[in-house]
Design an enzyme around this catalytic site. Sequence first.
Site, PDB file in Angstrom:
ATOM      1  N   GLU A 264      43.807  29.231  45.930  1.00  0.00           N
ATOM      2  CA  GLU A 264      42.672  28.319  45.932  1.00  0.00           C
ATOM      3  C   GLU A 264      42.629  27.447  44.682  1.00  0.00           C
ATOM      4  OE1 GLU A 264      39.650  30.931  48.718  1.00  0.00           O
ATOM      5  OE2 GLU A 264      39.229  30.773  46.590  1.00  0.00           O
TER       6      GLU A 264
ATOM      7  N   TYR B 218      29.770  39.309  39.140  1.00  0.00           N
ATOM      8  CA  TYR B 218      28.826  40.244  39.764  1.00  0.00           C
ATOM      9  C   TYR B 218      27.459  40.126  39.102  1.00  0.00           C
ATOM     10  CZ  TYR B 218      33.213  42.345  41.369  1.00  0.00           C
ATOM     11  OH  TYR B 218      34.440  42.547  41.926  1.00  0.00           O
TER      12      TYR B 218
ATOM     13  N   ASN C 232      31.916  44.699  52.420  1.00  0.00           N
ATOM     14  CA  ASN C 232      32.168  43.443  53.132  1.00  0.00           C
ATOM     15  C   ASN C 232      33.226  43.627  54.217  1.00  0.00           C
ATOM     16  OD1 ASN C 232      32.671  40.858  53.955  1.00  0.00           O
ATOM     17  ND2 ASN C 232      33.769  40.272  52.104  1.00  0.00           N
TER      18      ASN C 232
ATOM     19  N   CYS D  65      34.674  37.392  49.005  1.00  0.00           N
ATOM     20  CA  CYS D  65      34.356  38.297  47.902  1.00  0.00           C
ATOM     21  C   CYS D  65      35.428  38.282  46.821  1.00  0.00           C
ATOM     22  CB  CYS D  65      34.128  39.710  48.419  1.00  0.00           C
ATOM     23  SG  CYS D  65      35.423  40.316  49.481  1.00  0.00           S
ATOM     24  N   HIS D  66      36.580  37.672  47.110  1.00  0.00           N
ATOM     25  CA  HIS D  66      37.595  37.574  46.057  1.00  0.00           C
ATOM     26  C   HIS D  66      37.180  36.597  44.969  1.00  0.00           C
ATOM     27  CE1 HIS D  66      38.491  34.405  48.978  1.00  0.00           C
ATOM     28  NE2 HIS D  66      39.047  33.736  47.982  1.00  0.00           N
TER      29      HIS D  66
END
Length: 123
Positions: free
Chosen positions: A97, A40, A61, A69-70
């Site tokens: 991912e 952030y 979001n 946003c993860h």
Amino acid sequence: MVLYTWDPAENTIRRSSLEDIIEAIYALTMLIPVGRVTSYGNIARVLGINPRLVGLAMKKNNKPIIIPCHRVVAWNGDLKNYSRGGPLVKEKLLRLEGVKVENRRVPREYFIDLYKMLIDPPT
DNA sequence: ATTTGCTCAGCTC
DNA sequence: GAGCTGAGCAAAT
């Protein structure tokens, strides 16, 4: 720092609204590659805003597939929250991912530095 | 490792 | 308005 933005309707420059700033936050968030994260605070530093605004934008979001946003976590690796399912879902998405999560923390090596990439590249 | 101070939109009285 | 709560952080201890 105060951000300014182009207002095409009025053909003028005006002080950025919160929505303008949130759009910029989303644009930066979309730059994070699969398998990487940033913080952030790193995004906030690029725009010269308070890190809490980045958290606010993530919470708002509503396009979680387009805006990943993860991939935004705390500077020290803490997952922090995820409005679509909480930190456990966030962890699962990151694992899918290819990001390792150890004791609810993302290790340093998965972080990218958007500030360095966009604002302050090595001389 | 823990505490302290800064910060600001949004929500409640 | 005042006071509280966060998807935050860095500096001091």
